[in-house]
Write an enzyme that holds these catalytic residues in place. Sequence first.
Site, PDB file in Angstrom:
ATOM      1  N   LYS A  36      73.639 -20.771  59.630  1.00  0.00           N
ATOM      2  CA  LYS A  36      73.120 -20.041  58.468  1.00  0.00           C
ATOM      3  C   LYS A  36      71.598 -20.073  58.531  1.00  0.00           C
ATOM      4  CE  LYS A  36      73.301 -21.713  54.021  1.00  0.00           C
ATOM      5  NZ  LYS A  36      71.864 -21.822  53.659  1.00  0.00           N
ATOM      6  N   GLU A  58      71.718 -16.960  46.348  1.00  0.00           N
ATOM      7  CA  GLU A  58      71.369 -18.131  45.523  1.00  0.00           C
ATOM      8  C   GLU A  58      70.364 -17.761  44.425  1.00  0.00           C
ATOM      9  OE1 GLU A  58      70.075 -21.670  47.610  1.00  0.00           O
ATOM     10  OE2 GLU A  58      69.614 -22.701  45.738  1.00  0.00           O
ATOM     11  N   ASP A  62      70.908 -27.705  54.836  1.00  0.00           N
ATOM     12  CA  ASP A  62      69.678 -28.494  55.006  1.00  0.00           C
ATOM     13  C   ASP A  62      69.295 -29.188  53.694  1.00  0.00           C
ATOM     14  OD1 ASP A  62      68.813 -26.266  53.648  1.00  0.00           O
ATOM     15  OD2 ASP A  62      67.104 -25.846  54.955  1.00  0.00           O
ATOM     16  N   SER A  63      70.076 -28.948  52.646  1.00  0.00           N
ATOM     17  CA  SER A  63      69.912 -29.743  51.418  1.00  0.00           C
ATOM     18  C   SER A  63      70.135 -31.228  51.718  1.00  0.00           C
ATOM     19  CB  SER A  63      70.894 -29.265  50.342  1.00  0.00           C
ATOM     20  OG  SER A  63      72.204 -29.197  50.864  1.00  0.00           O
ATOM     21  N   ASP A  83      73.252 -25.165  58.848  1.00  0.00           N
ATOM     22  CA  ASP A  83      71.967 -24.546  58.513  1.00  0.00           C
ATOM     23  C   ASP A  83      70.970 -24.693  59.651  1.00  0.00           C
ATOM     24  OD1 ASP A  83      71.940 -23.254  56.094  1.00  0.00           O
ATOM     25  OD2 ASP A  83      71.329 -25.007  54.931  1.00  0.00           O
ATOM     26  N   GLU A 134      67.930 -18.534  56.330  1.00  0.00           N
ATOM     27  CA  GLU A 134      67.409 -17.946  55.095  1.00  0.00           C
ATOM     28  C   GLU A 134      66.469 -16.784  55.409  1.00  0.00           C
ATOM     29  OE1 GLU A 134      65.511 -20.947  52.687  1.00  0.00           O
ATOM     30  OE2 GLU A 134      67.257 -22.265  52.764  1.00  0.00           O
TER      31      GLU A 134
HETATM   32  O1  KIV Z   1      71.331 -26.263  52.063  1.00  0.00           O
HETATM   33  C1  KIV Z   1      72.262 -25.978  51.287  1.00  0.00           C
HETATM   34  O2  KIV Z   1      72.991 -26.842  50.794  1.00  0.00           O
HETATM   35  C2  KIV Z   1      72.472 -24.585  50.965  1.00  0.00           C
HETATM   36  C3  KIV Z   1      73.418 -24.275  49.860  1.00  0.00           C
HETATM   37  C4  KIV Z   1      72.876 -24.708  48.559  1.00  0.00           C
HETATM   38  C5  KIV Z   1      73.832 -22.856  49.848  1.00  0.00           C
HETATM   39  O3  KIV Z   1      71.895 -23.736  51.552  1.00  0.00           O
END
Ligand code: KIV
Length: 288
Positions: free
Chosen positions: A135, A204, A66-67, A105, A137
């Site tokens: 994924k 992280e 989600d970055s 994500d 968090e």
């Molecule tokens: O969103 C993302 O890119 C991430 C990574 C930095 C692990 O969660």
Amino acid sequence: MSTNSKTLTFDTSTSRANPTPSPMKRLTVPRIRQQKGKEPLVMLTAYTVRMAQLMDPHCDMLLVGDSLGQVIYGLPHTVAVTMEMMAAHGAAVVRGSYHAAVIVDMPFGSYEASAEQAFVNASRLLKETGAAAVKLEGGKVLAPTVEFLTSRGIPVMAHVGLTPQAVNILGGYGVRGKSPEEAKSIVEDAIAMSDAGAFAMVIEGVLEHIAIEITQKVACPTIGIGASAQCDGQVLVAEDMLGLFDRVPKFVKKFGNMGVSVEDAVRQYAAGVRDRSFPGPEQLYQPA
Ligand code: KIV
């Protein structure tokens, strides 16, 4: 539709975006799990088809992180990222890869309310993208959700330590685990996620000793980012390590200089247009 209309067909073997791949077997979640304590796993973020194509042969996992909210959409943080964004970019990355396992994500707000909400949204992401896993968090509080998903056919990668979706609670992206209490809590989060069935976990932005302790204590592979070389693998945001941005976090090593290459090419193009040396004879059509 008119019965006179011709059928439209696409020759994908000549498509620049999606050429026919040479047969390759994609890595599976169980294969990744088995890598615990073995050769380090290589993961990078990918958001687009072309970047996925370029990175796929060298990576075990491609993370549609989600970055992308910051990297692709210029958002200040990941909180505003939507399911639609994750589904569209996830599908593009799956189309551009044949070897790496693709992990997508779950965006903020798509899984925290209940295990049922998480299942609806995680299954949607897997259906619409073709990815192998999601994924999410969080720690102990979300362990029952991870158990709910994994026992219903949805592989989950956990993400502990610095969790960027919690930026409004944390107040920034500083390193986590500086106090002994917080360090203990992060280790407990990691153990809870592993025990709940996470097949791997991102650690992280924590003090190195925390990442080492987690890696020794959990059954699943740990993937570090600002964590430790002793993790079972590493991940970075691709655009950071390629050198597209001037400012990057301390834990990023720039393996390329993409920002300078792009600027250089654009400068040459602009000069060519302005002095009329582009387009040249090779780029123009003339009567046969
Ligand atoms: O969103 C993302 O890119 C991430 C990574 C930095 C692990 O969660």
